[in-house]
Design a protein around this motif. Structure first.
Motif, PDB file in Angstrom:
ATOM      1  N   SER A 207       0.869  -1.356  -0.087  1.00 10.85           N
ATOM      2  CA  SER A 207      -0.102  -0.003   0.117  1.00 10.85           C
ATOM      3  C   SER A 207       0.823   1.227   0.025  1.00 10.85           C
ATOM      4  N   PRO A 208       0.824   2.063  -1.019  1.00 14.01           N
ATOM      5  CA  PRO A 208       1.588   3.223  -1.039  1.00 14.01           C
ATOM      6  C   PRO A 208       0.934   4.276  -0.213  1.00 14.01           C
ATOM      7  N   ARG A 209       1.529   4.845   0.818  1.00 10.42           N
ATOM      8  CA  ARG A 209       0.989   5.834   1.608  1.00 10.42           C
ATOM      9  C   ARG A 209       2.155   7.185   1.839  1.00 10.42           C
ATOM     10  N   TYR A 210       1.334   8.073   2.516  1.00  9.68           N
ATOM     11  CA  TYR A 210       2.061   9.251   2.498  1.00  9.68           C
ATOM     12  C   TYR A 210       2.122   9.696   4.177  1.00  9.68           C
ATOM     13  N   GLY A 211       3.429  10.096   4.507  1.00  9.60           N
ATOM     14  CA  GLY A 211       3.505  10.141   6.047  1.00  9.60           C
ATOM     15  C   GLY A 211       3.002  11.441   6.676  1.00  9.60           C
ATOM     16  N   THR A 212       2.215  11.547   7.600  1.00  9.37           N
ATOM     17  CA  THR A 212       1.765  12.758   8.089  1.00  9.37           C
ATOM     18  C   THR A 212       2.238  13.002   9.445  1.00  9.37           C
ATOM     19  N   GLY A 213       3.182  12.271   9.988  1.00  9.24           N
ATOM     20  CA  GLY A 213       3.701  12.832  11.203  1.00  9.24           C
ATOM     21  C   GLY A 213       3.696  11.590  12.334  1.00  9.24           C
ATOM     22  N   HIS A 214       3.082  11.943  13.478  1.00  8.32           N
ATOM     23  CA  HIS A 214       2.718  10.964  14.355  1.00  8.32           C
ATOM     24  C   HIS A 214       1.425  10.545  14.494  1.00  8.32           C
ATOM     25  N   SER A 215       0.957  10.123  13.125  1.00  7.97           N
ATOM     26  CA  SER A 215      -0.200   9.216  13.014  1.00  7.97           C
ATOM     27  C   SER A 215      -0.085   8.414  12.014  1.00  7.97           C
ATOM     28  N   PRO A 216      -0.868   7.324  11.713  1.00  8.30           N
ATOM     29  CA  PRO A 216      -0.622   6.384  10.597  1.00  8.30           C
ATOM     30  C   PRO A 216      -0.427   7.036   9.358  1.00  8.30           C
ATOM     31  N   PRO A 217       0.349   6.567   8.457  1.00 11.90           N
ATOM     32  CA  PRO A 217       0.405   7.108   7.178  1.00 11.90           C
ATOM     33  C   PRO A 217      -0.861   6.832   6.242  1.00 11.90           C
ATOM     34  N   GLN A 218      -1.036   7.812   5.528  1.00 12.67           N
ATOM     35  CA  GLN A 218      -2.529   7.909   4.815  1.00 12.67           C
ATOM     36  C   GLN A 218      -2.390   7.212   3.534  1.00 12.67           C
ATOM     37  N   PRO A 219      -3.381   6.317   3.170  1.00 10.36           N
ATOM     38  CA  PRO A 219      -2.974   5.830   1.639  1.00 10.36           C
ATOM     39  C   PRO A 219      -3.294   6.899   0.591  1.00 10.36           C
ATOM     40  N   GLN A 220      -2.571   6.818  -0.448  1.00 13.83           N
ATOM     41  CA  GLN A 220      -2.612   7.778  -1.519  1.00 13.83           C
ATOM     42  C   GLN A 220      -2.475   7.051  -2.907  1.00 13.83           C
ATOM     43  N   SER A 221      -2.789   7.583  -3.944  1.00 16.47           N
ATOM     44  CA  SER A 221      -2.855   6.904  -5.220  1.00 16.47           C
ATOM     45  C   SER A 221      -1.900   7.807  -6.072  1.00 16.47           C
ATOM     46  N   ASP A 222      -0.982   8.644  -5.665  1.00 15.89           N
ATOM     47  CA  ASP A 222      -0.328   9.469  -6.591  1.00 15.89           C
ATOM     48  C   ASP A 222       1.128   8.527  -6.989  1.00 15.89           C
ATOM     49  N   THR A 223       1.294   7.746  -6.159  1.00 20.23           N
ATOM     50  CA  THR A 223       2.757   6.897  -6.204  1.00 20.23           C
ATOM     51  C   THR A 223       2.152   5.594  -7.392  1.00 20.23           C
ATOM     52  N   HIS A 224       2.917   5.513  -8.295  1.00 21.51           N
ATOM     53  CA  HIS A 224       2.646   4.271  -9.380  1.00 21.51           C
ATOM     54  C   HIS A 224       3.475   3.188  -9.181  1.00 21.51           C
ATOM     55  N   ILE A 225       2.914   2.282  -8.599  1.00 22.25           N
ATOM     56  CA  ILE A 225       3.817   0.940  -8.371  1.00 22.25           C
ATOM     57  C   ILE A 225       3.356  -0.122  -8.939  1.00 22.25           C
ATOM     58  N   LYS A 226       4.136  -1.173  -9.149  1.00 21.52           N
ATOM     59  CA  LYS A 226       3.877  -2.574  -9.452  1.00 21.52           C
ATOM     60  C   LYS A 226       4.353  -3.527  -8.683  1.00 21.52           C
ATOM     61  N   LEU A 227       3.620  -4.474  -8.211  1.00 23.55           N
ATOM     62  CA  LEU A 227       4.291  -5.762  -7.357  1.00 23.55           C
ATOM     63  C   LEU A 227       4.684  -6.828  -8.508  1.00 23.55           C
ATOM     64  N   LEU A 228       5.978  -7.039  -8.576  1.00 23.58           N
ATOM     65  CA  LEU A 228       6.601  -7.800  -9.273  1.00 23.58           C
ATOM     66  C   LEU A 228       6.875  -9.311  -8.947  1.00 23.58           C
ATOM     67  N   ALA A 229       7.114 -10.201  -9.857  1.00 26.87           N
ATOM     68  CA  ALA A 229       7.384 -11.573  -9.648  1.00 26.87           C
ATOM     69  C   ALA A 229       8.191 -11.675  -8.558  1.00 26.87           C
ATOM     70  N   GLY A 230       8.323 -12.695  -7.971  1.00 26.50           N
ATOM     71  CA  GLY A 230       9.148 -13.111  -6.703  1.00 26.50           C
ATOM     72  C   GLY A 230       8.278 -12.697  -5.488  1.00 26.50           C
ATOM     73  N   SER A 231       7.429 -11.801  -5.368  1.00 22.56           N
ATOM     74  CA  SER A 231       6.693 -11.262  -4.280  1.00 22.56           C
ATOM     75  C   SER A 231       5.830 -12.284  -3.812  1.00 22.56           C
ATOM     76  N   GLY A 232       5.469 -12.314  -2.426  1.00 24.41           N
ATOM     77  CA  GLY A 232       4.428 -13.190  -1.931  1.00 24.41           C
ATOM     78  C   GLY A 232       4.841 -13.734  -0.691  1.00 24.41           C
ATOM     79  N   ILE A 233       4.154 -14.784  -0.271  1.00 27.22           N
ATOM     80  CA  ILE A 233       4.564 -15.565   1.068  1.00 27.22           C
ATOM     81  C   ILE A 233       5.349 -16.728   0.529  1.00 27.22           C
ATOM     82  N   VAL A 234       6.744 -16.719   0.882  1.00 29.97           N
ATOM     83  CA  VAL A 234       7.739 -17.760   0.440  1.00 29.97           C
ATOM     84  C   VAL A 234       8.345 -18.341   1.452  1.00 29.97           C
ATOM     85  N   ASP A 235       9.285 -19.376   1.357  1.00 34.27           N
ATOM     86  CA  ASP A 235      10.059 -20.062   2.425  1.00 34.27           C
ATOM     87  C   ASP A 235       9.120 -20.775   3.387  1.00 34.27           C
ATOM     88  N   ASN A 236       8.261 -21.606   2.466  1.00 31.67           N
ATOM     89  CA  ASN A 236       6.990 -22.419   3.324  1.00 31.67           C
ATOM     90  C   ASN A 236       6.231 -21.649   4.288  1.00 31.67           C
TER      91      ASN A 236
END
Length: 398
Positions: free
Chosen positions: A91-120
């Motif tokens: 989840s791309p988020r923006y830091g706002t200080g001493h509160s949980p970072p807020q989700p934002q859609s400005d950052t463009h990302i892709k989740l690539l191969a090799g990601s996931g739950i691995v090592d059994n």
């Protein structure tokens, strides 16, 4: 000569680096939470374009995050957590200080191969491509892709998996955090592609993937190196050295004492060499009290065999302890205490479970009590022997 040999080997391991993926830079603020960054040559030369990041942590963590910036406020943050389907969400988020970072859609990302739950099912991995991470939030934040000391922040939270596909899942406050820099000129990769798996394995959307691949094998080895280093050095400082120290007063055999302690000495240097490689791979090096104190203690232990040899020569000649004898004994005792304390600092650095910290403390306390008891017994035994010898000389003179 032996000390010089092991020191040279350890320093060689430190300067070698030992990362399988030389094109990326890596950092593990704690022994089992690791991050990597790679910058394609095309992005570096144009000051914009794709960059690649990897987040890796055990599934015992609720979430793990990596951010670009000097502090949480204003940082561009990527939060990884399990999605409940054997994959991960980033989840791309923006830091706002001493509160949980807020989700934002400005950052463009892709989740690539090799990601996931691995090592059994033991490890979460997120391999990310970001196409506009050189600036964010309307230009208020920026990242120079040729910076030799680019600022990054990290945080993590242990606990139950979030198991959410939502990009705005609620996260609780972190357990710990870290600030560090990456030399992005050392992170250059020749091609604009996923550097964490074999080329051509494709990408998947940021809500999760099949978990194919296992990411960077060199980073996945860090928990094993941390365990090996911790086990070896704990055995040396808590078990081997204390037992070796009481062999002399208990049995009166300098040969048994010397052989045991030399063996412990060699095992200590092996554990130190593993620690050097671990410090290099995690990027911690001399950035913590544990690594600094550990290096000093091991180096000071390097002269202890010389003190032991001089003590033996003095005792053979005079049949009693001298200044060199007491120096050898108390020097070793001080280093032993420092070594045990530094083991605790290592557990803290590794964010070890409370149960492991308690077990280490109990074993260390018990073995140290045995050591003190053995030392006292030896002194009493030696005093009795001297008393009998004095009486025998007195009787013979009469």
């Amino acid at each position: 000569m032996m000390q010089q040999l092991f020191t040279t080997a350890a320093l060689s391991a430190l300067t070698y680096g030992a990362f399988g993926t030389a094109a990326t830079v890596s950092r593990c603020p704690t022994s089992n939470v690791c991050y990597q960054v790679g910058v394609p040559e095309a992005s570096a030369s144009s000051a914009q374009g794709n960059i690649y990041m990897q987040l890796r942590a055990p599934t015992t963590y609720s979430w793990v995050a990596l951010g670009t910036g000097q502090q949480m406020r204003g940082a561009n943050i990527f939060v990884m957590y399990a999605n409940g389907d054997g994959n991960v969400t980033v989840s791309p988020r923006y830091g706002t200080g001493h509160s949980p970072p807020q989700p934002q859609s400005d950052t463009h990302i892709k989740l690539l191969a090799g990601s996931g739950i691995v090592d059994n099912g033991q490890t979460m991995v997120a391999n990310i491509q970001c196409s506009n991470c050189e600036s964010w939030n309307g230009g208020s934040g920026s990242l120079d892709l040729t910076d030799t000391s680019a600022n990054f922040i990290a945080a993590w939270k242990g606990g139950n998996a979030l198991n959410s596909n939502s990009l705005d899942a609620s996260i609780s406050i972190h357990d710990s955090n870290s600030q560090f820099t990456f030399d992005l000129t050392q992170a250059t990769i020749a091609s604009d592609g996923n550097p964490f798996v074999n080329a051509g394995e494709g990408t998947t959307p940021p809500s999760g993937n099949t978990g194919s691949g296992d990411g960077s094998s060199s980073v996945s080895e860090i928990p094993k190196l941390a365990s090996a280093h911790g086990i070896i050095m704990s055995i040396v400082m808590v078990v081997l050295y204390p037992i070796g120290s009481v062999l002399m007063p208990l049995f009166g055999s300098w040969m048994l004492h010397g052989v045991w302690q030399i063996g412990s000495f060699l095992v200590m240097w092996a554990g130190f060499a593993v620690g050097v490689i671990l410090a290099q791979r995690t990027g911690i090096e001399f950035g913590s009290t544990h690594t600094l104190l550990g290096t000093v203690v091991v180096a000071l232990f390097g002269v202890q065999p010389i003190g032991g040899y001089l003590h033996h020569l003095h005792y053979v000649k005079h049949q009693k302890r001298g200044l060199v004898s007491h120096g050898h004994i108390w020097y070793g005792r001080v280093l032993l205490v420092l070594g045990i304390v530094n083991g605790g600092l290592g557990l803290e650095l590794a964010s070890a479970d409370r149960s492991l910290v308690i077990a280490y403390s109990v074993v260390a306390a018990v073995l140290f009590a045995v050591y003190v008891g053995g030392a006292i017994f030896g002194e009493v035994k030696r005093a009795r022997t001297r008393g009998l010898a004095d009486r025998a000389r007195k009787n013979s003179s009469e």
